[in-house]
Motif scaffolding. Structure first.
Motif, PDB file in Angstrom:
ATOM      1  N   ASP A  50     -13.204 -13.055  11.332  1.00  0.00           N
ATOM      2  CA  ASP A  50     -12.250 -14.121  11.631  1.00  0.00           C
ATOM      3  C   ASP A  50     -10.876 -13.737  11.078  1.00  0.00           C
ATOM      4  N   SER A  51      -9.924 -13.467  11.952  1.00  0.00           N
ATOM      5  CA  SER A  51      -8.610 -12.998  11.507  1.00  0.00           C
ATOM      6  C   SER A  51      -7.840 -14.050  10.705  1.00  0.00           C
ATOM      7  N   SER A  52      -8.229 -15.313  10.815  1.00  0.00           N
ATOM      8  CA  SER A  52      -7.536 -16.354  10.047  1.00  0.00           C
ATOM      9  C   SER A  52      -7.875 -16.305   8.556  1.00  0.00           C
ATOM     10  N   THR A  53      -8.901 -15.525   8.185  1.00  0.00           N
ATOM     11  CA  THR A  53      -9.287 -15.408   6.777  1.00  0.00           C
ATOM     12  C   THR A  53      -8.900 -14.066   6.167  1.00  0.00           C
ATOM     13  N   ASP A  54      -8.051 -13.301   6.856  1.00  0.00           N
ATOM     14  CA  ASP A  54      -7.721 -11.946   6.405  1.00  0.00           C
ATOM     15  C   ASP A  54      -7.095 -11.879   5.012  1.00  0.00           C
ATOM     16  N   GLU A  55      -6.447 -12.913   4.559  1.00  0.00           N
ATOM     17  CA  GLU A  55      -5.881 -12.887   3.202  1.00  0.00           C
ATOM     18  C   GLU A  55      -6.969 -13.011   2.135  1.00  0.00           C
ATOM     19  N   ILE A  56      -8.146 -13.498   2.540  1.00  0.00           N
ATOM     20  CA  ILE A  56      -9.259 -13.666   1.602  1.00  0.00           C
ATOM     21  C   ILE A  56     -10.269 -12.538   1.757  1.00  0.00           C
ATOM     22  N   VAL A  57     -10.620 -12.232   2.999  1.00  0.00           N
ATOM     23  CA  VAL A  57     -11.593 -11.170   3.289  1.00  0.00           C
ATOM     24  C   VAL A  57     -11.232 -10.556   4.637  1.00  0.00           C
ATOM     25  N   SER A  58     -11.306  -9.234   4.718  1.00  0.00           N
ATOM     26  CA  SER A  58     -10.990  -8.562   5.983  1.00  0.00           C
ATOM     27  C   SER A  58     -11.691  -7.216   6.050  1.00  0.00           C
ATOM     28  N   TRP A  59     -11.667  -6.650   7.234  1.00  0.00           N
ATOM     29  CA  TRP A  59     -12.218  -5.307   7.420  1.00  0.00           C
ATOM     30  C   TRP A  59     -11.336  -4.296   6.700  1.00  0.00           C
ATOM     31  N   SER A  60     -11.952  -3.219   6.252  1.00  0.00           N
ATOM     32  CA  SER A  60     -11.197  -2.121   5.656  1.00  0.00           C
ATOM     33  C   SER A  60     -10.397  -1.416   6.752  1.00  0.00           C
ATOM     34  N   ASP A  61      -9.526  -0.508   6.358  1.00  0.00           N
ATOM     35  CA  ASP A  61      -8.696   0.204   7.334  1.00  0.00           C
ATOM     36  C   ASP A  61      -9.519   0.936   8.389  1.00  0.00           C
ATOM     37  N   THR A 118     -22.165 -13.234   7.807  1.00  0.00           N
ATOM     38  CA  THR A 118     -21.207 -12.395   7.088  1.00  0.00           C
ATOM     39  C   THR A 118     -20.242 -11.736   8.062  1.00  0.00           C
ATOM     40  N   TYR A 119     -20.747 -11.208   9.151  1.00  0.00           N
ATOM     41  CA  TYR A 119     -19.888 -10.593  10.170  1.00  0.00           C
ATOM     42  C   TYR A 119     -18.880 -11.613  10.694  1.00  0.00           C
TER      43      TYR A 119
END
Length: 78
Positions: free
Chosen positions: A30-41, A24-25
């Motif tokens: 993975d910054s290439s998936t940021d449009e799908i899943v990303s860290w919160s602010d 999960t981490y």
């Protein structure tokens, strides 16, 4: 007999993080998936921005299924 806490939670081995948590981490980090899943602010949680794409593209890459509900259930055990 070893307890869940001593083994790193459900599925953990010898005190290290459970494979589910590592996968999960890696998926979220993975910054290439940021449009799908990303860290919160504040970087202490993550956001699934596009659940259908998360289930279709990411889950089968990291897990043996593409069921978003199953992922959430497992996530809630941690």
């Amino acid at each position: 007999m070893e307890t869940s806490a001593a083994s790193g939670g459900p599925g953990g081995v010898g005190g290290g993080p459970a494979p589910f948590l590592i996968k999960t981490y890696d998926m979220v980090d993975d910054s290439s998936t940021d449009e799908i899943v990303s860290w919160s602010d504040n970087k202490n949680s993550f956001v699934v921005w596009n659940p259908p794409e998360f289930a279709r593209l990411l889950l089968p890459t990291f897990f043996k299924h593409n069921n978003f509900s199953s992922f959430i259930r497992q996530l809630n055990t941690y």
